[in-house]
Design a protein around this motif. Sequence first.
Motif, PDB file in Angstrom:
ATOM      1  N   LEU A 145       0.828  -1.203   0.000  1.00 31.63           N
ATOM      2  CA  LEU A 145       0.000   0.000   0.000  1.00 31.63           C
ATOM      3  C   LEU A 145       0.869   1.263   0.000  1.00 31.63           C
ATOM      4  CD1 LEU A 145      -2.972   0.885   0.092  1.00 31.63           C
ATOM      5  CD2 LEU A 145      -2.808   0.922   2.582  1.00 31.63           C
ATOM      6  N   ILE A 146       2.014   1.202   0.657  1.00 30.10           N
ATOM      7  CA  ILE A 146       2.930   2.342   0.676  1.00 30.10           C
ATOM      8  C   ILE A 146       3.475   2.608  -0.721  1.00 30.10           C
ATOM      9  CG2 ILE A 146       5.081   3.265   1.615  1.00 30.10           C
ATOM     10  CD1 ILE A 146       4.656   1.528   4.071  1.00 30.10           C
ATOM     11  N   LEU A 147       3.880   1.542  -1.405  1.00 32.42           N
ATOM     12  CA  LEU A 147       4.436   1.683  -2.749  1.00 32.42           C
ATOM     13  C   LEU A 147       3.379   2.173  -3.731  1.00 32.42           C
ATOM     14  CD1 LEU A 147       6.600  -1.576  -2.874  1.00 32.42           C
ATOM     15  CD2 LEU A 147       7.218   0.697  -2.033  1.00 32.42           C
ATOM     16  N   ILE A 148       2.157   1.656  -3.582  1.00 32.66           N
ATOM     17  CA  ILE A 148       1.061   2.089  -4.452  1.00 32.66           C
ATOM     18  C   ILE A 148       0.741   3.565  -4.208  1.00 32.66           C
ATOM     19  CG2 ILE A 148      -1.415   1.804  -4.911  1.00 32.66           C
ATOM     20  CD1 ILE A 148      -1.003  -1.197  -4.371  1.00 32.66           C
ATOM     21  N   THR A 149       0.851   3.995  -2.954  1.00 30.87           N
ATOM     22  CA  THR A 149       0.622   5.399  -2.623  1.00 30.87           C
ATOM     23  C   THR A 149       1.639   6.294  -3.321  1.00 30.87           C
ATOM     24  OG1 THR A 149      -0.298   4.833  -0.453  1.00 30.87           O
ATOM     25  CG2 THR A 149       0.503   7.084  -0.748  1.00 30.87           C
ATOM     26  N   PHE A 241      -9.045   8.137  -1.555  1.00 25.68           N
ATOM     27  CA  PHE A 241     -10.152   7.218  -1.801  1.00 25.68           C
ATOM     28  C   PHE A 241      -9.652   5.943  -2.492  1.00 25.68           C
ATOM     29  CE2 PHE A 241     -12.511  11.070  -1.025  1.00 25.68           C
ATOM     30  CZ  PHE A 241     -13.681  10.626  -0.430  1.00 25.68           C
ATOM     31  N   LYS A 242      -8.671   6.082  -3.364  1.00 22.19           N
ATOM     32  CA  LYS A 242      -8.104   4.913  -4.037  1.00 22.19           C
ATOM     33  C   LYS A 242      -7.317   4.051  -3.048  1.00 22.19           C
ATOM     34  CE  LYS A 242      -7.763   7.300  -8.490  1.00 22.19           C
ATOM     35  NZ  LYS A 242      -6.852   7.886  -9.520  1.00 22.19           N
ATOM     36  N   ILE A 243      -6.650   4.704  -2.100  1.00 20.83           N
ATOM     37  CA  ILE A 243      -5.896   3.975  -1.079  1.00 20.83           C
ATOM     38  C   ILE A 243      -6.824   3.087  -0.260  1.00 20.83           C
ATOM     39  CG2 ILE A 243      -4.612   4.267   1.085  1.00 20.83           C
ATOM     40  CD1 ILE A 243      -3.348   6.776  -0.215  1.00 20.83           C
ATOM     41  N   VAL A 244      -8.029   3.580   0.034  1.00 20.02           N
ATOM     42  CA  VAL A 244      -9.003   2.802   0.814  1.00 20.02           C
ATOM     43  C   VAL A 244      -9.410   1.539   0.070  1.00 20.02           C
ATOM     44  CG1 VAL A 244     -11.354   2.793   1.747  1.00 20.02           C
ATOM     45  CG2 VAL A 244      -9.893   4.792   2.067  1.00 20.02           C
ATOM     46  N   ALA A 271     -12.379  -1.732   8.614  1.00 19.91           N
ATOM     47  CA  ALA A 271     -12.169  -0.286   8.464  1.00 19.91           C
ATOM     48  C   ALA A 271     -12.385   0.180   7.027  1.00 19.91           C
ATOM     49  CB  ALA A 271     -10.781   0.101   8.968  1.00 19.91           C
ATOM     50  N   PRO A 272     -11.713  -0.418   6.034  1.00 23.75           N
ATOM     51  CA  PRO A 272     -11.966   0.025   4.651  1.00 23.75           C
ATOM     52  C   PRO A 272     -13.394  -0.241   4.203  1.00 23.75           C
ATOM     53  CG  PRO A 272     -10.510  -1.905   4.687  1.00 23.75           C
ATOM     54  CD  PRO A 272     -10.620  -1.419   6.083  1.00 23.75           C
ATOM     55  N   ALA A 273     -13.976  -1.371   4.633  1.00 28.27           N
ATOM     56  CA  ALA A 273     -15.359  -1.681   4.260  1.00 28.27           C
ATOM     57  C   ALA A 273     -16.323  -0.659   4.854  1.00 28.27           C
ATOM     58  CB  ALA A 273     -15.732  -3.087   4.722  1.00 28.27           C
ATOM     59  N   ALA A 274     -16.073  -0.232   6.086  1.00 34.47           N
ATOM     60  CA  ALA A 274     -16.929   0.753   6.745  1.00 34.47           C
ATOM     61  C   ALA A 274     -16.906   2.081   5.989  1.00 34.47           C
ATOM     62  CB  ALA A 274     -16.481   0.964   8.185  1.00 34.47           C
ATOM     63  N   ILE A 275     -15.727   2.489   5.520  1.00 34.00           N
ATOM     64  CA  ILE A 275     -15.608   3.742   4.767  1.00 34.00           C
ATOM     65  C   ILE A 275     -16.302   3.632   3.417  1.00 34.00           C
ATOM     66  CG2 ILE A 275     -13.975   5.280   3.604  1.00 34.00           C
ATOM     67  CD1 ILE A 275     -11.997   4.679   5.868  1.00 34.00           C
ATOM     68  N   ILE A 276     -16.115   2.510   2.741  1.00 32.21           N
ATOM     69  CA  ILE A 276     -16.712   2.307   1.417  1.00 32.21           C
ATOM     70  C   ILE A 276     -18.234   2.285   1.502  1.00 32.21           C
ATOM     71  CG2 ILE A 276     -16.992   0.625  -0.458  1.00 32.21           C
ATOM     72  CD1 ILE A 276     -14.031  -0.164   0.050  1.00 32.21           C
ATOM     73  N   ILE A 277     -18.777   1.536   2.445  1.00 35.47           N
ATOM     74  CA  ILE A 277     -20.230   1.438   2.590  1.00 35.47           C
ATOM     75  C   ILE A 277     -20.825   2.767   3.053  1.00 35.47           C
ATOM     76  CG2 ILE A 277     -22.110   0.273   3.815  1.00 35.47           C
ATOM     77  CD1 ILE A 277     -20.376  -2.232   3.907  1.00 35.47           C
ATOM     78  N   THR A 278     -20.103   3.491   3.904  1.00 34.90           N
ATOM     79  CA  THR A 278     -20.563   4.807   4.344  1.00 34.90           C
ATOM     80  C   THR A 278     -20.707   5.754   3.163  1.00 34.90           C
ATOM     81  OG1 THR A 278     -19.596   4.635   6.553  1.00 34.90           O
ATOM     82  CG2 THR A 278     -19.973   6.853   5.713  1.00 34.90           C
ATOM     83  N   ASN A 279     -19.766   5.693   2.230  1.00 35.40           N
ATOM     84  CA  ASN A 279     -19.846   6.532   1.037  1.00 35.40           C
ATOM     85  C   ASN A 279     -21.088   6.216   0.220  1.00 35.40           C
ATOM     86  OD1 ASN A 279     -17.290   8.353  -0.011  1.00 35.40           O
ATOM     87  ND2 ASN A 279     -16.725   6.894   1.597  1.00 35.40           N
ATOM     88  N   TYR A 280     -21.469   4.939   0.185  1.00 36.86           N
ATOM     89  CA  TYR A 280     -22.685   4.581  -0.547  1.00 36.86           C
ATOM     90  C   TYR A 280     -23.922   5.103   0.179  1.00 36.86           C
ATOM     91  CZ  TYR A 280     -26.450   1.877  -2.594  1.00 36.86           C
ATOM     92  OH  TYR A 280     -27.634   1.522  -3.187  1.00 36.86           O
ATOM     93  N   ILE A 281     -23.939   4.959   1.491  1.00 37.49           N
ATOM     94  CA  ILE A 281     -25.075   5.452   2.280  1.00 37.49           C
ATOM     95  C   ILE A 281     -25.269   6.949   2.059  1.00 37.49           C
ATOM     96  CG2 ILE A 281     -25.905   5.878   4.630  1.00 37.49           C
ATOM     97  CD1 ILE A 281     -24.567   3.255   5.463  1.00 37.49           C
ATOM     98  N   GLU A 282     -24.173   7.672   1.946  1.00 39.86           N
ATOM     99  CA  GLU A 282     -24.242   9.132   1.797  1.00 39.86           C
ATOM    100  C   GLU A 282     -24.846   9.574   0.468  1.00 39.86           C
ATOM    101  OE1 GLU A 282     -20.309  10.205   4.561  1.00 39.86           O
ATOM    102  OE2 GLU A 282     -20.174  10.173   2.360  1.00 39.86           O
ATOM    103  N   ILE A 283     -24.776   8.716  -0.573  1.00 38.06           N
ATOM    104  CA  ILE A 283     -25.306   9.124  -1.873  1.00 38.06           C
ATOM    105  C   ILE A 283     -26.720   8.600  -2.131  1.00 38.06           C
ATOM    106  CG2 ILE A 283     -22.987   9.234  -2.841  1.00 38.06           C
ATOM    107  CD1 ILE A 283     -23.605   6.607  -4.315  1.00 38.06           C
ATOM    108  N   ILE A 284     -27.255   7.809  -1.191  1.00 37.46           N
ATOM    109  CA  ILE A 284     -28.620   7.312  -1.356  1.00 37.46           C
ATOM    110  C   ILE A 284     -29.595   8.481  -1.213  1.00 37.46           C
ATOM    111  CG2 ILE A 284     -30.412   5.778  -0.461  1.00 37.46           C
ATOM    112  CD1 ILE A 284     -28.234   3.923   0.542  1.00 37.46           C
ATOM    113  N   GLN A 285     -30.400   8.701  -2.220  1.00 34.25           N
ATOM    114  CA  GLN A 285     -31.335   9.824  -2.223  1.00 34.25           C
ATOM    115  C   GLN A 285     -32.651   9.499  -1.532  1.00 34.25           C
ATOM    116  OE1 GLN A 285     -30.474  12.882  -3.327  1.00 34.25           O
ATOM    117  NE2 GLN A 285     -28.443  12.048  -3.789  1.00 34.25           N
TER     118      GLN A 285
END
Length: 307
Positions: A145-149, A241-244, A271-285
């Motif tokens: 992940l460090i190298l990808i960053t 966001f890509k790092i997550v 932790a990464p799953a919580a952030i990813i799913i939270t982002n989806y919850i935030e865009i639900i209209q």
Amino acid sequence: MITSIFSKSKSINFIIVFLIALLAFIVARVNLTGEPITMVFILWQIALLFVCYMSILLLNFIASKNSLTLNNSYEILLFSLFLLLIAPTTSSTDIILSNFFILLALRRIMSIRSQKNVKKKLFDAAFWIAIASLFYFWTILFFALILITLVLYSDNKLRHWIVPFLGVITVFVIAISISIVLYDGFFEILDILPGISYDFSNYNSIKYMVAITLLMSFGIWSSIFYLRNIKKKKKDFRASFKIVIVAAIIAFLIVLHAPQKNGSEFLFMFAPAAIIITNYIEIIQEKWFKEVFIFLLLIVPFITLLL
């Protein structure tokens, strides 16, 4: 109702989250612990619970500091619910400690965005990942992940690519030194021959199948929208966001390679799953759909307690 409570960051939300995490911690010990209850045992469990709480606070800091989520408490709610969903994740001391150090590393990796003290941040991130690998070897995969960053930030400075390796070597040298002093051997505290297992038979129970199905289905579904919306984020934060998403993939690889499939290995995904799913919850209209979505995530962990 649920969305109105956690749509903003409030003190009461942390209390609720800590109570859910405490319940998960107690359930794991009731079902999985056969040790005699002594004062030393109780104090050690309190210390581990404190590490779990610190992990939750660290996740909240990472998400808010890097604008990975809006000003809400969904990510820590989901993290605590995942702990309850797969209670064995709080049963392994080594994995609890290893995951905490990975979160410390992730915090430093995310902070590279500012381009200040980059060498120090790279060293710290590698150092924490190496420490985490002493407790659970396969977390060394997060070193990628460090190298990808560095690739994401188009960092072509050679010294920045060398520093992370120095961080790992530093931990390796310290570990060998301690091993020589305490055990009169070079590699006594190093797990240099890690096991690998692709036997998933331990997951063949209703409780595990329900938990894994919910985690993977909601995670994959949310990831589709997560990846689609990265381009809409501010340019300075897109790499974060890509790092997550990369961290989530690495965590999934750890689950696949885990030598003991007892459920605790899923902690690295939370932790990464919580952030990813939270982002989806935030865009639900649709408010009703958002309520149903969160209600399912909330109720299923409690249902699995009865299975």
